[in-house]
Motif scaffolding. Structure first.
Motif, PDB file in Angstrom:
ATOM      1  N   ASP A 175      -0.236  -2.814  -4.424  1.00  0.00           N
ATOM      2  CA  ASP A 175      -1.470  -3.209  -4.695  1.00  0.00           C
ATOM      3  C   ASP A 175      -2.623  -2.367  -4.597  1.00  0.00           C
ATOM      4  OD1 ASP A 175      -0.833  -6.462  -4.889  1.00  0.00           O
ATOM      5  OD2 ASP A 175      -0.114  -5.578  -2.957  1.00  0.00           O
ATOM      6  N   VAL A 176      -2.258  -1.462  -3.911  1.00  0.00           N
ATOM      7  CA  VAL A 176      -3.489  -0.094  -3.598  1.00  0.00           C
ATOM      8  C   VAL A 176      -2.750   1.183  -3.596  1.00  0.00           C
ATOM      9  CG1 VAL A 176      -5.265   0.694  -2.363  1.00  0.00           C
ATOM     10  CG2 VAL A 176      -4.759  -1.925  -2.384  1.00  0.00           C
ATOM     11  N   LEU A 218      -7.617   4.581  -4.571  1.00  0.00           N
ATOM     12  CA  LEU A 218      -8.593   5.071  -3.676  1.00  0.00           C
ATOM     13  C   LEU A 218      -8.359   6.633  -3.265  1.00  0.00           C
ATOM     14  CD1 LEU A 218      -9.304   1.927  -1.502  1.00  0.00           C
ATOM     15  CD2 LEU A 218     -10.628   2.589  -3.552  1.00  0.00           C
ATOM     16  N   LEU A 233      -9.585  -6.321   1.850  1.00  0.00           N
ATOM     17  CA  LEU A 233      -8.929  -6.555   0.876  1.00  0.00           C
ATOM     18  C   LEU A 233      -7.921  -7.762   1.255  1.00  0.00           C
ATOM     19  CD1 LEU A 233      -8.226  -3.298  -1.070  1.00  0.00           C
ATOM     20  CD2 LEU A 233      -9.624  -5.374  -1.941  1.00  0.00           C
ATOM     21  N   ILE A 240       0.951  -1.086   0.017  1.00  0.00           N
ATOM     22  CA  ILE A 240      -0.127  -0.124  -0.106  1.00  0.00           C
ATOM     23  C   ILE A 240       0.815   1.207  -0.107  1.00  0.00           C
ATOM     24  CG2 ILE A 240      -1.589   1.490   1.395  1.00  0.00           C
ATOM     25  CD1 ILE A 240      -2.684  -1.231   2.510  1.00  0.00           C
ATOM     26  N   PHE A 246      -8.863  -1.725   3.425  1.00  0.00           N
ATOM     27  CA  PHE A 246      -7.520  -2.674   3.403  1.00  0.00           C
ATOM     28  C   PHE A 246      -7.630  -3.991   4.191  1.00  0.00           C
ATOM     29  CE2 PHE A 246      -5.073   1.726   3.529  1.00  0.00           C
ATOM     30  CZ  PHE A 246      -5.367   1.818   2.174  1.00  0.00           C
ATOM     31  N   LEU A 295      -5.666  -0.665  -8.245  1.00  0.00           N
ATOM     32  CA  LEU A 295      -6.777   0.171  -7.495  1.00  0.00           C
ATOM     33  C   LEU A 295      -6.010   1.208  -6.939  1.00  0.00           C
ATOM     34  CD1 LEU A 295      -9.766   0.137  -6.257  1.00  0.00           C
ATOM     35  CD2 LEU A 295      -8.701  -0.949  -4.339  1.00  0.00           C
ATOM     36  N   LYS A 346     -13.378   5.323  -5.423  1.00  0.00           N
ATOM     37  CA  LYS A 346     -12.177   4.899  -6.475  1.00  0.00           C
ATOM     38  C   LYS A 346     -11.781   6.175  -7.175  1.00  0.00           C
ATOM     39  CE  LYS A 346     -12.911   1.186  -8.811  1.00  0.00           C
ATOM     40  NZ  LYS A 346     -13.420   0.178  -9.830  1.00  0.00           N
TER      41      LYS A 346
END
Length: 290
Positions: free
Chosen positions: A129-130, A151, A231, A3, A228, A149, A185
């Protein structure tokens, strides 16, 4: 799960980075340090020199105008001093001391712009990943597309209030019942991506703009951590499209210092407590609880 957070060096945002790191969610932080956040303080001209210069250029009118400018500067300095004292209190009350400075062991990368090519290259190497955006300038499409992804934490209830100063506009409008935070998103539309969830803040009589703002950022980080956790557990997030036809206020970067001064005026005269007693809108917008 990797992240990465992109944020700016302001107390509520520093709190977010520090909290995510201490709770084991942060791989790296990218700090957008725009020219607006650099220290551009200029040396103060001695009073006698200022008076002489004003008299030489504009005569008595110049002296009077100079006195007015000095009075305004002193007034603003006093306001800034009061706000700094309040921020120190908020850091302890809401941020548990995590809103002052970035913790020294946090991996971070500093950039003048979130859209700088070095940020894209850095993200491409990290392959997170994010990507969580928390209080930056508008992110361009190439960076959004670089991650699975992305956010965004928006301190406003979308689609009704979007853009910079959403909370301040709600206060100025007396819309005390519809102040909140949205996790959505990231998209190329201003705060317009599909919503993960929202939380409403119930404003109290003794609240200030700073305390409301602090509570919103805490709630926003709470939602990010919940997302998180889902996920990491292998679950999918649900996304809800926004209905742009419901938008009340989309302001972009049109919020000015003069309007912040007006907010200070409202606070000083106890107008927030009056709004709580008699809001301009009794209706609560339906939100996506998360």
């Amino acid at each position: 799960m990797k992240i990465v957070v992109i944020s700016q060096p302001l107390p509520p945002l520093i709190y977010g980075i520090n909290r995510l790191y201490t709770e084991g969610w942060l791989t790296e932080a990218i700090i957008e340090r725009t020219p607006d956040y650099e220290n551009n303080t200029q040396p103060t001209t001695p009073l006698w020199k200022s008076v002489v210069r004003n008299f030489q250029t504009e005569g008595i009118t110049g002296i009077m105008a100079g006195i007015g400018r000095m009075a305004e500067r002193r007034k603003q300095a006093k306001i800034a001093e009061m706000q700094a004292m309040e921020q120190a209190k908020i850091n302890q009350e809401y941020f548990n001391g995590l809103g002052e400075t970035l913790l020294p062991d946090i991996p971070h990368f500093i950039t003048p712009s979130v859209n700088d090519s070095s940020v894209y290259e850095h993200i491409s190497r990290l392959q997170p990943d994010v990507l969580l955006i928390h209080g930056t300038t508008i992110v361009k499409k190439h960076l959004i597309d670089a991650v699975p992804l992305a956010l965004n934490i928006h301190t406003g209830l979308s689609p009704w209030y979007k853009g910079v100063g959403s909370v301040a506009w709600a206060l100025i409008n007396g819309d005390i019942n519809n102040i909140g935070v949205t996790l959505h998103k990231l998209s190329t539309k201003l705060d317009g991506g599909d919503i993960v969830g929202q939380r409403r803040i119930l404003v109290k009589d003794n609240d200030t703009f700073s305390s409301i703002n602090a509570r919103l950022h805490v709630a926003g980080i709470d939602m990010a951590i919940k997302a998180f956790s889902l996920l990491k557990a292998g679950k999918s997030l649900q996304f809800y499209p926004q209905d742009d036809s419901q938008a009340l206020l989309i302001r972009g970067f049109l919020f000015s210092d003069e309007l912040y001064k007006h907010l200070h005026w409202l606070e000083q005269r106890g107008m927030i407590a009056r709004m709580c007693a008699k809001p301009s809108r009794d209706y609560y917008f339906p939100i996506i609880e998360f």
